[in-house]
Design a protein around this motif. Structure first.
Motif, PDB file in Angstrom:
ATOM      1  N   THR A 106     -25.017  15.769 -24.552  1.00  0.00           N
ATOM      2  CA  THR A 106     -24.774  16.040 -25.968  1.00  0.00           C
ATOM      3  C   THR A 106     -25.909  16.870 -26.560  1.00  0.00           C
ATOM      4  O   THR A 106     -26.961  17.034 -25.940  1.00  0.00           O
ATOM      5  N   MET A 107     -25.682  17.364 -27.755  1.00  0.00           N
ATOM      6  CA  MET A 107     -26.731  18.055 -28.508  1.00  0.00           C
ATOM      7  C   MET A 107     -26.248  18.275 -29.938  1.00  0.00           C
ATOM      8  O   MET A 107     -25.069  18.071 -30.241  1.00  0.00           O
ATOM      9  N   GLY A 108     -27.159  18.681 -30.792  1.00  0.00           N
ATOM     10  CA  GLY A 108     -26.822  19.086 -32.155  1.00  0.00           C
ATOM     11  C   GLY A 108     -26.138  17.983 -32.944  1.00  0.00           C
ATOM     12  O   GLY A 108     -26.415  16.795 -32.779  1.00  0.00           O
ATOM     13  N   ALA A 109     -25.187  18.412 -33.785  1.00  0.00           N
ATOM     14  CA  ALA A 109     -24.541  17.486 -34.711  1.00  0.00           C
ATOM     15  C   ALA A 109     -23.775  16.382 -33.987  1.00  0.00           C
ATOM     16  O   ALA A 109     -23.596  15.290 -34.530  1.00  0.00           O
ATOM     17  N   ALA A 110     -23.343  16.661 -32.753  1.00  0.00           N
ATOM     18  CA  ALA A 110     -22.542  15.660 -32.022  1.00  0.00           C
ATOM     19  C   ALA A 110     -23.370  14.461 -31.576  1.00  0.00           C
ATOM     20  O   ALA A 110     -22.827  13.441 -31.153  1.00  0.00           O
ATOM     21  N   MET A 111     -24.710  14.560 -31.692  1.00  0.00           N
ATOM     22  CA  MET A 111     -25.587  13.434 -31.334  1.00  0.00           C
ATOM     23  C   MET A 111     -25.214  12.181 -32.113  1.00  0.00           C
ATOM     24  O   MET A 111     -25.241  11.082 -31.580  1.00  0.00           O
ATOM     25  N   GLU A 133     -30.802  19.761 -25.478  1.00  0.00           N
ATOM     26  CA  GLU A 133     -31.843  20.470 -26.231  1.00  0.00           C
ATOM     27  C   GLU A 133     -33.109  19.625 -26.180  1.00  0.00           C
ATOM     28  O   GLU A 133     -33.075  18.488 -25.715  1.00  0.00           O
ATOM     29  N   ARG A 134     -34.165  20.168 -26.718  1.00  0.00           N
ATOM     30  CA  ARG A 134     -35.435  19.433 -26.724  1.00  0.00           C
ATOM     31  C   ARG A 134     -35.546  18.614 -27.991  1.00  0.00           C
ATOM     32  O   ARG A 134     -34.973  18.984 -29.012  1.00  0.00           O
ATOM     33  N   PHE A 135     -36.337  17.556 -27.926  1.00  0.00           N
ATOM     34  CA  PHE A 135     -36.627  16.784 -29.138  1.00  0.00           C
ATOM     35  C   PHE A 135     -38.077  16.918 -29.509  1.00  0.00           C
ATOM     36  O   PHE A 135     -38.898  16.119 -29.082  1.00  0.00           O
ATOM     37  N   PRO A 136     -38.430  17.944 -30.252  1.00  0.00           N
ATOM     38  CA  PRO A 136     -39.834  18.083 -30.592  1.00  0.00           C
ATOM     39  C   PRO A 136     -40.286  16.959 -31.525  1.00  0.00           C
ATOM     40  O   PRO A 136     -41.387  16.452 -31.423  1.00  0.00           O
ATOM     41  N   GLY A 137     -39.419  16.523 -32.401  1.00  0.00           N
ATOM     42  CA  GLY A 137     -39.823  15.519 -33.392  1.00  0.00           C
ATOM     43  C   GLY A 137     -39.039  14.250 -33.208  1.00  0.00           C
ATOM     44  O   GLY A 137     -39.112  13.597 -32.162  1.00  0.00           O
ATOM     45  N   GLY A 139     -36.249  11.525 -32.518  1.00  0.00           N
ATOM     46  CA  GLY A 139     -35.196  11.331 -31.520  1.00  0.00           C
ATOM     47  C   GLY A 139     -33.873  11.088 -32.206  1.00  0.00           C
ATOM     48  O   GLY A 139     -33.796  11.029 -33.436  1.00  0.00           O
ATOM     49  N   PRO A 140     -32.820  10.930 -31.439  1.00  0.00           N
ATOM     50  CA  PRO A 140     -31.497  10.777 -32.033  1.00  0.00           C
ATOM     51  C   PRO A 140     -31.178   9.356 -32.474  1.00  0.00           C
ATOM     52  O   PRO A 140     -30.079   9.088 -32.956  1.00  0.00           O
ATOM     53  N   GLY A 141     -32.107   8.398 -32.272  1.00  0.00           N
ATOM     54  CA  GLY A 141     -31.823   7.008 -32.684  1.00  0.00           C
ATOM     55  C   GLY A 141     -31.284   6.175 -31.537  1.00  0.00           C
ATOM     56  O   GLY A 141     -30.884   5.043 -31.732  1.00  0.00           O
ATOM     57  N   PHE A 142     -31.232   6.736 -30.344  1.00  0.00           N
ATOM     58  CA  PHE A 142     -30.869   5.948 -29.162  1.00  0.00           C
ATOM     59  C   PHE A 142     -31.634   6.531 -27.976  1.00  0.00           C
ATOM     60  O   PHE A 142     -32.075   7.685 -28.031  1.00  0.00           O
ATOM     61  N   PRO A 143     -31.813   5.743 -26.921  1.00  0.00           N
ATOM     62  CA  PRO A 143     -32.615   6.265 -25.798  1.00  0.00           C
ATOM     63  C   PRO A 143     -31.916   7.424 -25.095  1.00  0.00           C
ATOM     64  O   PRO A 143     -30.698   7.413 -24.940  1.00  0.00           O
ATOM     65  N   VAL A 144     -32.714   8.411 -24.725  1.00  0.00           N
ATOM     66  CA  VAL A 144     -32.162   9.580 -24.043  1.00  0.00           C
ATOM     67  C   VAL A 144     -32.726   9.594 -22.620  1.00  0.00           C
ATOM     68  O   VAL A 144     -33.935   9.486 -22.429  1.00  0.00           O
ATOM     69  N   ALA A 145     -31.831   9.684 -21.624  1.00  0.00           N
ATOM     70  CA  ALA A 145     -32.287   9.643 -20.227  1.00  0.00           C
ATOM     71  C   ALA A 145     -33.122  10.876 -19.895  1.00  0.00           C
ATOM     72  O   ALA A 145     -34.071  10.812 -19.132  1.00  0.00           O
ATOM     73  N   PHE A 146     -32.715  12.031 -20.454  1.00  0.00           N
ATOM     74  CA  PHE A 146     -33.499  13.253 -20.255  1.00  0.00           C
ATOM     75  C   PHE A 146     -33.121  14.234 -21.349  1.00  0.00           C
ATOM     76  O   PHE A 146     -32.044  14.118 -21.957  1.00  0.00           O
ATOM     77  N   ASP A 147     -34.028  15.142 -21.628  1.00  0.00           N
ATOM     78  CA  ASP A 147     -33.674  16.220 -22.549  1.00  0.00           C
ATOM     79  C   ASP A 147     -34.053  17.547 -21.912  1.00  0.00           C
ATOM     80  O   ASP A 147     -34.503  17.584 -20.760  1.00  0.00           O
ATOM     81  N   ALA A 148     -33.863  18.638 -22.649  1.00  0.00           N
ATOM     82  CA  ALA A 148     -34.027  19.959 -22.033  1.00  0.00           C
ATOM     83  C   ALA A 148     -35.466  20.202 -21.569  1.00  0.00           C
ATOM     84  O   ALA A 148     -35.692  21.049 -20.692  1.00  0.00           O
ATOM     85  N   ALA A 149     -36.437  19.434 -22.106  1.00  0.00           N
ATOM     86  CA  ALA A 149     -37.822  19.597 -21.663  1.00  0.00           C
ATOM     87  C   ALA A 149     -37.986  19.143 -20.213  1.00  0.00           C
ATOM     88  O   ALA A 149     -38.923  19.539 -19.530  1.00  0.00           O
TER      89      ALA A 149
END
Ligand code: AMP
Length: 533
Positions: A106-111, A133-137, A139-149
């Motif tokens: 997922t990414m963007g508004a669909a998060m 995408e990356r999360f510079p600041g 997070g989306p409010g749930f754990p993310v297994a990996f991001d674009a970084a």
């Protein structure tokens, strides 16, 4: 070459790594980058626990990253499932439950949608979610297994797995008459068969600049994507925010597109709002449409204005993969009331017009249209009953295990062997290019306590939507007869394109001699109302 969809990208990356594969706004990806990123993401998917055959849900708007996600799922030997994130959450939940994914991207508004699906346990707790995408600041409010970084930590040279052309590449969910969307399983070989015919027939080449107008959950988008990659051309996905006719025209001009492919409603919309300029779009070589009837008057308008382009009608259902037949209109039609044929079968496909006993009907007579050939899907996802109803053994002698798909369309052949589309045998319609089972709308309405009985019918309209959706209903009480309230209740269950545009509260619905709701009378009633409006 192993005959997989992702092989198209790998082959281009080996030959022409610096050629541009896709452009969307400021973002452009070369074939080399597309290959590397999709390999890296595929390794992350495997690390996150994806096994061969698992589903990867793509909960994201159309974007370059979504296309990387598709390729990555294939390179992890998985099946991707593009989700229509503009649908109401309740409908998405049914689709996601049915797809039963091992990972969600997922990414963007669909998060926030993914957050809701996790909170309501539609997605199992602990199910890995990967961000595109990356999360510079925050997070989306749930754990993310990996991001674009994390992508760069993975090897980009090779995919972790290969696969087999008979494996399911993607599931595409379409409207279902009983209320549940049905997932059409499409194997690599289904798409490759059409792409290989199309690239040769249209002469697609590296210099081509190809539109990507349909959303990614529509099977037409797979033609744009994989034909582009097969030819080493450049794909221009049309952003979902590019909606207005003038914006679409500007998109074609400013990107100097050589191919435009959309549903007829979009072509009608553009023509009616003056977005097809006289001698405009000089770069366009081909205009293609599929999915519903293009009114001949609209085709004439396009052909007169864009004289240098060729115009091709493609016909086919998702279950037979993108399109099964084609007809290129050689000259500007003289009669605006004459229908455009759906033509003849593409290589490797067959159109059969059969009677109720599955015998061929002679040219000139109307029968039901069946399709055989390389595009036929293995069936509906985890739905044996619907699969065996629609996909049948080929009744002709000597056809072995071959199956034919019952389209539900009526057709006839003329004496030259050209097929014509003549409507449906059931209550499936196309409105604004979307395939809609009226039964799905009725099922949602019948679940409402305000409704005693209802019927939803499609009525041909003069507007660009093609068919307008009309609902007659008998309310439980006087207070329940307000269409605006019903419409907003329905909006929580169905996508906007499925909401009826015309409503009529009746004391009782008209019945025919068998006591069934008389839908023909309702269609006449709505049609008369619309012609007076
Ligand atoms: P979909 O699965 O969304 O592609 O919808 C398939 C249905 O759309 C077919 O069974 C037809 O009813 C209709 N359809 C597809 N292409 C055409 C066409 N070129 N002309 C008329 N109807 C079409």
């Amino acid at each position: 070459m192993s005959g997989l969809l992702q092989d198209y990208v790998t082959a281009q990356a080996e030959r022409r790594a610096d050629a541009v594969a896709l452009v969307m706004g400021e973002r452009r990806l070369t074939y080399g980058e597309l290959e590397r990123l999709s390999n890296q993401l595929a390794h992350l998917l495997v690390e996150a626990g994806c096994r061969p055959g698992d589903r990867v849900c793509l909960c994201t708007e159309k974007s370059p990253q979504a296309i990387v996600g598709m390729l990555a799922a294939l390179k992890a030997r998985c099946t991707y499932v593009p989700i229509d994130v503009a649908s109401p959450t309740a409908r998405i939940a049914r689709i996601v439950r049915s797809a039963d994914p091992a990972v969600v991207l997922t990414m963007g508004a669909a998060m926030s949608l993914v957050g809701e699906l996790l909170a309501s346990e539609v997605l199992a707790p602990g199910l890995p979610v990967g961000a595109l995408e990356r999360f510079p600041g925050e997070g989306p409010g749930f754990p993310v297994a990996f991001d674009a970084a994390d992508w760069d930590s993975q090897p980009g040279e090779r995919a972790p797995r290969t696969g087999d052309p008979q494996e399911i590449a993607h599931l595409l969910f379409t409207s279902g008459s009983t209320g549940d969307p049905k997932g059409v399983a499409i194997i690599h070989a289904n798409v490759r068969a059409f792409v290989e015919w199309a690239v040769e027939y249209f002469g697609t080449e590296p210099g081509d600049r190809i539109s990507g107008h349909p959303p990614l959950h529509f099977d037409l988008s797979t033609f744009d994507i994989y034909a582009t990659f097969s030819a080493g051309a450049t794909l221009f996905p049309v952003p979902p925010s590019t909606l207005l006719p003038g914006q679409l025209g500007e998109f074609i001009s400013s990107n100097q597109l050589t191919q435009w492919f959309s549903v007829p409603s979009t072509m009608t919309y553009m023509a009616k709002f003056g977005a097809v300029p006289e001698r405009g779009f000089p770069s366009l070589k081909r205009v293609l449409w599929c999915g519903e009837v293009l009114p001949t008057a609209i085709l004439i308008d396009w052909m007169k204005r864009i004289a240098q382009a060729s115009f091709t009608n493609l016909y086919g259902p998702t279950e037979a993969t993108i399109a099964s037949s084609f007809y290129t209109v050689e000259e500007i039609p003289r009669d605006e009331t004459a229908p455009i044929p759906i033509g003849t079968a593409c290589a490797g496909e067959e159109l059969l017009v059969l009677d109720g006993e599955c015998n061929p009907v002679p040219p000139g007579e109307i029968g039901e249209l069946y399709i055989a050939g390389a595009g036929i899907s293995p069936g509906y996802w985890r739905d044996e009953r619907r699969t065996s109803e629609a996909f049948r053994p080929d009744p002709r002698p000597g056809r072995g295990e071959q199956r034919i798909y019952r389209t539900g369309d009526l057709a006839r052949f003329d004496r030259d062997g050209l097929a014509y589309f003549l409507g449906r045998t059931d209550s499936q319609i196309k409105s604004r290019g979307y395939r809609i089972e009226l039964g799905e709308i009725e099922a949602a309405l019948n679940a409402r306590p305000e409704i005693v009985e209802c019927a939803v019918v499609g009525v041909e309209s003069a507007g660009f939507e093609g068919t307008s959706i009309c609902c007659a209903f008998r309310p439980a009480s006087e207070a329940d007869s307000n269409p605006a309230a019903l419409r907003s209740a329905l909006a929580a269950l169905l996508p906007t394109y499925m909401l009826p545009s015309h409503w009529r509260s009746l004391e009782a619905l008209p019945k025919n001699v068998n006591g069934k709701i008389d839908r023909r009378r309702l269609r006449e009633m709505f049609s008369a109302e619309q012609s007076q409006a």
